[in-house]
Write a protein that holds these residues in place. Structure first.
Motif, mmCIF file in Angstrom:
data_model
loop_
_atom_site.group_PDB
_atom_site.id
_atom_site.type_symbol
_atom_site.label_atom_id
_atom_site.label_comp_id
_atom_site.label_asym_id
_atom_site.label_seq_id
_atom_site.Cartn_x
_atom_site.Cartn_y
_atom_site.Cartn_z
ATOM 1 N N PRO A 121 35.408 33.273 41.617
ATOM 2 C CA PRO A 121 35.814 34.186 40.577
ATOM 3 C C PRO A 121 34.680 34.171 39.486
ATOM 4 O O PRO A 121 33.821 33.422 39.065
ATOM 5 N N HIS B 264 36.201 33.237 33.255
ATOM 6 C CA HIS B 264 37.372 33.724 32.581
ATOM 7 C C HIS B 264 38.364 32.451 32.419
ATOM 8 O O HIS B 264 39.381 32.499 31.645
ATOM 9 N N ALA C 132 33.535 36.573 35.687
ATOM 10 C CA ALA C 132 34.112 37.132 34.429
ATOM 11 C C ALA C 132 32.791 37.943 33.679
ATOM 12 O O ALA C 132 31.660 37.459 33.853
ATOM 13 N N ARG D 262 38.323 39.011 33.631
ATOM 14 C CA ARG D 262 37.735 38.766 35.058
ATOM 15 C C ARG D 262 37.593 39.758 35.869
ATOM 16 O O ARG D 262 38.279 40.908 35.999
ATOM 17 N N GLY E 126 42.314 31.562 39.044
ATOM 18 C CA GLY E 126 41.513 31.611 40.191
ATOM 19 C C GLY E 126 41.393 30.467 41.078
ATOM 20 O O GLY E 126 40.582 30.435 42.156
#
Length: 397
Positions: free
Chosen positions: A220, A176, A222, A211, A38
């Motif tokens: 990003p 993640h 998760a 994710r 990411g």
């Protein structure tokens, strides 16, 4: 308060701006968010090894640079201008202060130098959508936001083998890809109900990380699932101490976030002004029309006001007796970013609505951050409650 920046602070900004200009154009950012991590791993190593960003606000005794929240805020203002996807916020603004405040000498010695050097990244995992509440920005950090003994959230139990965690946390920023997770979990049942923080190694048995698809790709997130995962208590078995550490971290992190939002808003405004000077309608640049000038002037005022609030909040966060105004500064900055990004889309006309143009990324950053750390009206309402603005005084009759 001395509002002038030092030579070192100016150098941090200049160095980062030059590096960002070379390596983080819109196409590079879009490519980075589509990698498994990411973010651009090579760029992150450069930021960590050469500039020391993960340990910028960490003491030298822990392997950091020894600066303050102000320097971290200035750095994040520059990364915010380009919407840089990186573990910087999750690691340096959220996880590092908690480890530094709560960790034992052994935990600090093991983790902090590695984080400061870029060898490890970390993330704070809070159940549900309670991140702003846990950090004391939009609610009481001592409340029942971590499960409260009921179904859901993350539960912790201690046996002869140590602490074990079970449950899940959604919306974990950079969860993640983080190497170490700081997990807020409820323990004690109803007899001794309390919320504590735990260290969980991301590769441990029983840890599942998925994710998520997010509104803002540059942030990003998760879902962390913990299935009887081994954990290590971070700090004392004292919910009040943990809550105080979370609130102090939240105040400084909000100032850093505010500076980052200001950087994004400033860049969105710059791009819009550039476009308004070039785009012609009725034989003249649209920027020459009075209505457009007034709209851009309003955005400029909002951005400058938010910048002042962010700088003051970052300065105050570095003082032991400083005001906790991070939440207010963040509300101001998120408002400015939403205004700047919205006007950018409108004044760019048809091209501003397309997927290929970067204008939508700034708008999504504004909306995404408000979902994660707001909303703005809750940030302001909690700050007002904390200051006692609406507490009725006793009136003698």
């Amino acid at each position: 308060m001395d509002a002038a920046f030092t030579a070192e602070q100016d150098e941090i900004r200049r160095t980062l701006r030059e590096l960002m200009a070379k390596r983080t154009g819109p196409d590079e950012v879009k490519a980075a968010v589509r990698t498994p991590a990411g973010h651009d791993a090579d760029l992150w190593r450069t930021l960590a090894a050469q500039l020391g960003l993960p340990g910028l606000a960490l003491g030298e005794e822990d392997g950091g640079v020894g600066c303050t929240a102000t320097e971290l805020a200035l750095a994040c203002e520059e990364t915010g201008r380009v919407l840089l996807p990186s573990p910087l916020l999750a690691t340096a603004a959220l996880a590092v202060p908690l480890i530094a405040r709560l960790g034992t000498e052994e935990q600090r010695r093991e983790l902090l130098p590695k984080i400061a050097g870029g060898d490890l990244t970390a993330a704070l995992a809070v159940p549900g959508v309670a991140l702003a509440t846990a950090l004391g920005l939009a609610g009481d950090s001592q409340g029942d936001w971590a499960g409260g003994g009921r179904a859901g959230g993350v539960q912790a139990r201690c046996d002869e083998e140590g602490w074990r965690l079970y449950g899940q946390a959604e919306q974990v920023l950079d969860g993640h890809s983080a190497d170490v997770l700081l997990v807020a979990a409820h323990t004690g049942g109803f007899a001794r109900s309390r919320t504590l923080l735990f260290l969980v190694r991301a590769e441990s048995a029983g840890v599942v990380r998925v994710r998520q698809t997010t509104l803002d790709e540059t942030r990003p997130q998760a879902r962390i699932e913990l299935r009887d995962a081994a954990a290590e208590l971070l700090g004392p078995d004292d919910a009040a101490v943990v809550a105080q550490a979370l609130a102090a971290t939240g105040n400084a992190a909000a100032a850093v976030l505010a500076a980052e939002a200001v950087g994004a808003a400033d860049r969105a405004l710059e791009r819009t002004v550039e476009y308004a000077k070039q785009r012609e309608q009725f034989g003249r640049a649209i920027g020459s029309f009075q209505s457009v000038k007034h709209r851009l002037a309003d955005v400029y005022v909002a951005v400058q006001a938010a910048r002042s609030a962010a700088y003051y909040a970052a300065w105050a966060a570095g003082k032991e007796d400083g005001e906790r105004v991070g939440g207010l500064a963040l509300a101001q900055a998120l408002d400015a970013l939403r205004t700047a990004s919205g006007e950018a889309i409108q004044l760019h006309g048809g091209i501003g609505f397309t997927w290929e143009h970067e204008a939508h990324l700034y708008f999504k950053r504004a909306a995404g951050d408000e979902l994660l750390f707001g909303p703005v009206h809750r940030l302001r309402a909690h700050a007002a409650d904390h200051a006692g603005l609406f507490v009725a005084e006793d009136v003698a009759v």
